[in-house]
Design an enzyme around this catalytic site. Structure first.
Site, PDB file in Angstrom:
ATOM      1  N   GLU A  59      60.086  42.171  30.364  1.00 47.96           N
ATOM      2  CA  GLU A  59      59.566  43.501  30.280  1.00 47.96           C
ATOM      3  C   GLU A  59      60.311  44.284  31.358  1.00 47.96           C
ATOM      4  O   GLU A  59      60.704  43.820  32.457  1.00 47.96           O
ATOM      5  CB  GLU A  59      57.992  43.593  31.354  1.00 47.96           C
TER       6      GLU A  59
ATOM      7  N   GLU B 181      48.411  53.107  39.730  1.00 46.18           N
ATOM      8  CA  GLU B 181      48.221  51.730  38.909  1.00 46.18           C
ATOM      9  C   GLU B 181      49.122  50.605  39.529  1.00 46.18           C
ATOM     10  O   GLU B 181      49.149  49.656  38.992  1.00 46.18           O
ATOM     11  CB  GLU B 181      47.901  51.878  37.826  1.00 46.18           C
TER      12      GLU B 181
ATOM     13  N   HIS C 244      44.783  48.959  35.534  1.00 46.48           N
ATOM     14  CA  HIS C 244      45.052  47.808  36.644  1.00 46.48           C
ATOM     15  C   HIS C 244      44.044  48.403  37.586  1.00 46.48           C
ATOM     16  O   HIS C 244      43.993  49.517  38.176  1.00 46.48           O
ATOM     17  CB  HIS C 244      46.393  48.046  37.145  1.00 46.48           C
TER      18      HIS C 244
ATOM     19  N   LYS D 188      45.380  45.281  27.740  1.00 45.37           N
ATOM     20  CA  LYS D 188      45.887  44.519  29.053  1.00 45.37           C
ATOM     21  C   LYS D 188      45.067  45.259  30.077  1.00 45.37           C
ATOM     22  O   LYS D 188      44.975  46.291  30.313  1.00 45.37           O
ATOM     23  CB  LYS D 188      47.150  44.577  29.316  1.00 45.37           C
TER      24      LYS D 188
ATOM     25  N   ARG E 277      46.175  32.966  35.227  1.00 41.07           N
ATOM     26  CA  ARG E 277      47.694  33.182  34.538  1.00 41.07           C
ATOM     27  C   ARG E 277      48.019  32.012  33.755  1.00 41.07           C
ATOM     28  O   ARG E 277      48.972  31.857  33.245  1.00 41.07           O
ATOM     29  CB  ARG E 277      48.622  33.552  35.712  1.00 41.07           C
TER      30      ARG E 277
ATOM     31  N   SER F 147      56.692  41.001  40.218  1.00 39.64           N
ATOM     32  CA  SER F 147      56.312  42.286  40.071  1.00 39.64           C
ATOM     33  C   SER F 147      54.827  42.611  40.310  1.00 39.64           C
ATOM     34  O   SER F 147      54.278  43.886  40.355  1.00 39.64           O
ATOM     35  CB  SER F 147      56.742  42.821  38.496  1.00 39.64           C
TER      36      SER F 147
HETATM   37  O1  LIG Z   1      50.635  45.055  33.866  1.00 38.21           O
HETATM   38  C1  LIG Z   1      51.352  44.045  34.142  1.00 38.21           C
HETATM   39  C2  LIG Z   1      50.824  42.848  34.951  1.00 38.21           C
HETATM   40  C3  LIG Z   1      51.265  42.737  36.061  1.00 38.21           C
HETATM   41  O2  LIG Z   1      50.783  43.552  37.034  1.00 38.21           O
HETATM   42  C4  LIG Z   1      50.728  41.318  36.681  1.00 38.21           C
HETATM   43  O3  LIG Z   1      49.690  41.392  37.287  1.00 38.21           O
HETATM   44  O4  LIG Z   1      51.249  40.208  36.372  1.00 38.21           O
HETATM   45  C5  LIG Z   1      52.809  42.686  36.171  1.00 38.21           C
HETATM   46  C6  LIG Z   1      53.353  43.910  35.765  1.00 38.21           C
HETATM   47  O5  LIG Z   1      54.568  44.063  35.751  1.00 38.21           O
HETATM   48  C7  LIG Z   1      53.072  44.327  34.195  1.00 38.21           C
HETATM   49  O6  LIG Z   1      53.026  45.677  33.726  1.00 38.21           O
END
Ligand SMILES: O=C1C[C@@](O)(C(=O)O)C[C@@H](O)[C@@H]1O
Length: 252
Positions: free
Chosen positions: A46, A86, A143, A170, A213, A232
């Site tokens: 990503e 976000e 988010h 997501k 996760r 990230s």
């Molecule tokens: O949306 C997501 C998920 C994320 O926020 C995480 O919690 O791992 C990490 C971000 O880079 C990604 O775009």
């Protein structure tokens, strides 16, 4: 539930796919993060373009996209601008966000593109249509870095993404309690079993939420974000540890 195939990976088949975010404010930092990513051998990459200080310079954006495409070889590339609302690194106007999405799609370098639900459902629907025509997959995202909404709200948000035509759905939320983590996992399982036509990606962030996760294959999250250097988001697990944990938790 539909499976979604991008290059050599199929979301919804086998273990959750490991995605490593590439952060970095300069070309040099992005190159370093990309080298760390390649060494970690994830399933996809990503690019978190909101970290890039030149992201609003169209020519530099297009050059970086082309560089990443060559550097990543056959690895699928997800391109994301995470807005400050976000949890992202930079603010962006509605018009600039739309321009960014279309510049990325027109570049032909991205396999997947992240579109935030709260930037507007009309935009999400339009981008889904345009992306489909260009063979690009859309990950609709949302988010909450403060809390974990009630299960009904989590389900409603994922279903809104699905109704807008996204390929993957997501949601990342922040737990305050262990109960909050159970809420996210329960919502993910219910979405998988009762509502999902498209693959779902969920995570409960922070140390409390780390279990979310690792357990996607059981509860229904088809992708997990891991770190190969700089995380990230809070709670990301390193790729080697992620690979080992996903293997231990294989459901096949
Ligand atoms: O949306 C997501 C998920 C994320 O926020 C995480 O919690 O791992 C990490 C971000 O880079 C990604 O775009």
């Amino acid at each position: 539930m539909n499976q979604v195939t991008v290059r050599n990976i199929t979301f919804g088949e086998g273990r959750p796919k490991i995605c490593v975010p590439i952060t970095g404010r300069t070309g040099e930092e992005i190159a370093l993060r990309t080298a760390e990513l390649k060494a970690a051998k994830p399933d996809l990459a990503e690019w978190r373009a909101d970290w890039y200080e030149e992201v609003f310079d169209r020519e530099k954006l297009e050059t970086m996209l082309a560089w990443l495409r060559v550097e990543l070889g056959g690895l699928p590339l997800l391109v994301t601008f995470r807005t400050r609302e976000e949890g992202g690194e930079q603010s962006i106007s509605a018009g600039a966000y739309e321009d960014f999405l279309r510049t990325v799609m027109d570049s032909g370098q991205a396999d997947l593109i992240d579109v935030e639900l709260f930037r507007g459902e009309e935009l999400l629907r339009d981008i889904c249509k345009e992306a489909k025509a260009q063979g690009i997959k859309v990950i609709a995202s949302s988010h909450d870095f403060e809390k974990t909404p009630a299960k009904e709200k989590i389900l409603a948000r994922l279903i809104r993404m699905q109704d807008c035509g996204a390929d993957l759905l997501k949601l990342a939320v922040m737990p305050q309690t262990a109960e909050d983590v159970l809420t996210l996992l329960s919502a993910t399982l219910e979405m998988k079993e009762q509502h999902a036509k498209q693959p779902v990606v969920t995570m409960s962030m922070g140390a409390k939420g780390a279990v979310s996760r690792l357990t996607g294959e059981l509860f229904g999250s088809v992708m997990t974000f891991g770190s190969a250097g700089v995380a990230s988001a809070p709670g990301q697990v390193s790729v080697p540890e992620l690979k080992a944990a996903l293997e231990v938790l294989r459901q096949a």
